[in-house]
Scaffold this motif. Sequence first.
Motif, PDB file in Angstrom:
ATOM      1  N   ASN A   1      14.074  30.423  16.932  1.00  0.00           N
ATOM      2  CA  ASN A   1      13.996  29.187  17.724  1.00  0.00           C
ATOM      3  C   ASN A   1      13.074  28.163  17.075  1.00  0.00           C
ATOM      4  O   ASN A   1      13.374  26.965  17.078  1.00  0.00           O
ATOM      5  CB  ASN A   1      13.537  29.488  19.145  1.00  0.00           C
ATOM      6  CG  ASN A   1      14.604  30.196  19.954  1.00  0.00           C
ATOM      7  OD1 ASN A   1      15.794  30.024  19.710  1.00  0.00           O
ATOM      8  ND2 ASN A   1      14.181  30.998  20.899  1.00  0.00           N
TER       9      ASN A   1
ATOM     10  N   GLY B   1      14.300  24.570  15.838  1.00  0.00           N
ATOM     11  CA  GLY B   1      13.631  23.387  16.362  1.00  0.00           C
ATOM     12  C   GLY B   1      13.123  22.489  15.249  1.00  0.00           C
ATOM     13  O   GLY B   1      13.241  21.260  15.322  1.00  0.00           O
TER      14      GLY B   1
ATOM     15  N   PHE C   1      16.104  20.779  13.737  1.00  0.00           N
ATOM     16  CA  PHE C   1      16.544  19.713  14.640  1.00  0.00           C
ATOM     17  C   PHE C   1      15.631  18.495  14.505  1.00  0.00           C
ATOM     18  O   PHE C   1      16.097  17.360  14.400  1.00  0.00           O
ATOM     19  CB  PHE C   1      16.564  20.231  16.083  1.00  0.00           C
ATOM     20  CG  PHE C   1      16.971  19.210  17.102  1.00  0.00           C
ATOM     21  CD1 PHE C   1      18.270  18.734  17.161  1.00  0.00           C
ATOM     22  CD2 PHE C   1      16.051  18.725  18.021  1.00  0.00           C
ATOM     23  CE1 PHE C   1      18.657  17.794  18.108  1.00  0.00           C
ATOM     24  CE2 PHE C   1      16.418  17.792  18.974  1.00  0.00           C
ATOM     25  CZ  PHE C   1      17.720  17.326  19.014  1.00  0.00           C
ATOM     26  N   GLY C   2      14.320  18.723  14.534  1.00  0.00           N
ATOM     27  CA  GLY C   2      13.361  17.626  14.392  1.00  0.00           C
ATOM     28  C   GLY C   2      13.509  16.905  13.069  1.00  0.00           C
ATOM     29  O   GLY C   2      13.459  15.671  13.009  1.00  0.00           O
TER      30      GLY C   2
ATOM     31  N   LEU D   1      16.450  14.664  13.283  1.00  0.00           N
ATOM     32  CA  LEU D   1      16.150  13.459  14.060  1.00  0.00           C
ATOM     33  C   LEU D   1      15.403  12.424  13.224  1.00  0.00           C
ATOM     34  O   LEU D   1      15.697  11.232  13.292  1.00  0.00           O
ATOM     35  CB  LEU D   1      15.318  13.817  15.297  1.00  0.00           C
ATOM     36  CG  LEU D   1      16.019  14.611  16.387  1.00  0.00           C
ATOM     37  CD1 LEU D   1      15.023  15.035  17.459  1.00  0.00           C
ATOM     38  CD2 LEU D   1      17.157  13.822  17.006  1.00  0.00           C
TER      39      LEU D   1
ATOM     40  N   SER E   1      14.395   9.244  15.830  1.00  0.00           N
ATOM     41  CA  SER E   1      13.024   9.267  16.361  1.00  0.00           C
ATOM     42  C   SER E   1      12.373   7.894  16.311  1.00  0.00           C
ATOM     43  O   SER E   1      11.232   7.734  16.724  1.00  0.00           O
ATOM     44  CB  SER E   1      12.184  10.287  15.589  1.00  0.00           C
ATOM     45  OG  SER E   1      12.127   9.931  14.231  1.00  0.00           O
TER      46      SER E   1
ATOM     47  N   CYS F   1      14.631   9.713  24.002  1.00  0.00           N
ATOM     48  CA  CYS F   1      15.026  10.791  24.880  1.00  0.00           C
ATOM     49  C   CYS F   1      14.144  11.975  24.482  1.00  0.00           C
ATOM     50  O   CYS F   1      13.414  11.888  23.494  1.00  0.00           O
ATOM     51  CB  CYS F   1      16.529  11.067  24.825  1.00  0.00           C
ATOM     52  SG  CYS F   1      17.201  11.520  23.250  1.00  0.00           S
ATOM     53  N   PRO F   2      14.151  13.078  25.213  1.00  0.00           N
ATOM     54  CA  PRO F   2      13.128  14.108  25.015  1.00  0.00           C
ATOM     55  C   PRO F   2      12.950  14.623  23.581  1.00  0.00           C
ATOM     56  O   PRO F   2      11.824  14.664  23.091  1.00  0.00           O
ATOM     57  CB  PRO F   2      13.572  15.224  25.953  1.00  0.00           C
ATOM     58  CG  PRO F   2      14.267  14.502  27.055  1.00  0.00           C
ATOM     59  CD  PRO F   2      14.986  13.360  26.387  1.00  0.00           C
ATOM     60  N   GLY F   3      14.008  15.013  22.914  1.00  0.00           N
ATOM     61  CA  GLY F   3      13.866  15.560  21.558  1.00  0.00           C
ATOM     62  C   GLY F   3      13.250  14.576  20.581  1.00  0.00           C
ATOM     63  O   GLY F   3      12.231  14.870  19.936  1.00  0.00           O
ATOM     64  N   PRO F   4      13.833  13.395  20.448  1.00  0.00           N
ATOM     65  CA  PRO F   4      13.238  12.410  19.546  1.00  0.00           C
ATOM     66  C   PRO F   4      11.828  11.990  19.948  1.00  0.00           C
ATOM     67  O   PRO F   4      11.008  11.693  19.086  1.00  0.00           O
ATOM     68  CB  PRO F   4      14.205  11.227  19.630  1.00  0.00           C
ATOM     69  CG  PRO F   4      15.513  11.847  19.967  1.00  0.00           C
ATOM     70  CD  PRO F   4      15.165  12.988  20.890  1.00  0.00           C
TER      71      PRO F   4
ATOM     72  N   LEU G   1       9.466  13.901  21.307  1.00  0.00           N
ATOM     73  CA  LEU G   1       8.554  14.938  20.815  1.00  0.00           C
ATOM     74  C   LEU G   1       8.391  14.839  19.306  1.00  0.00           C
ATOM     75  O   LEU G   1       7.290  14.986  18.777  1.00  0.00           O
ATOM     76  CB  LEU G   1       9.063  16.328  21.216  1.00  0.00           C
ATOM     77  CG  LEU G   1       8.977  16.653  22.704  1.00  0.00           C
ATOM     78  CD1 LEU G   1       9.706  17.941  23.020  1.00  0.00           C
ATOM     79  CD2 LEU G   1       7.530  16.720  23.161  1.00  0.00           C
ATOM     80  N   THR G   2       9.491  14.580  18.616  1.00  0.00           N
ATOM     81  CA  THR G   2       9.428  14.425  17.166  1.00  0.00           C
ATOM     82  C   THR G   2       8.596  13.211  16.789  1.00  0.00           C
ATOM     83  O   THR G   2       7.745  13.281  15.902  1.00  0.00           O
ATOM     84  CB  THR G   2      10.854  14.281  16.589  1.00  0.00           C
ATOM     85  OG1 THR G   2      11.610  15.421  16.978  1.00  0.00           O
ATOM     86  CG2 THR G   2      10.834  14.188  15.093  1.00  0.00           C
TER      87      THR G   2
END
Length: 142
Positions: A6, A10, A13-14, A17, A23, A101-104, A106-107
């Motif tokens: 994971n 992750g 994925f980051g 982004l 991001s 949005c959440p993922g970007p 955090l990145t």
Amino acid sequence: MSFVVNLALGLLFGLGLVVSGMSDPAKVLNFLDLFGTWDPSLAFVMGGAVVTAFIGYRLVFKRQKPLAAASFQLPAKKEVDRPLLLGSAIFGIGWGLGGFCPGPALTAATLGAAGTYAFLPAMFVGMWLARILASKRAAAAA
């Protein structure tokens, strides 16, 4: 092993982004500005993600179970209801206003993007409130 898998996914994925520009809130807001400084490049990012996910799901679901879990965890609920529509609208409004949005988000926070330091606390409060409302709704239904 699941944590390591994971974590690696992750990070991948980051990285995707950051490389795609997702991001960067200015790039996202330009994508959403159809009648101003519209930047269609994120449509290609999204299209590539949809094609990749389509192929990936077809390959993964041929397996009996995931590589790093005991079983697949798929949502049982399939109908479109009021909470789904309301949540989608709130998500879209937040994405349009903040460019995150959440993922970007955090990145972008790991990259020191200033806007994320206002967005992330609001996002976490919103997620907390959504859980409280969902548990109250479930208790009322029971």
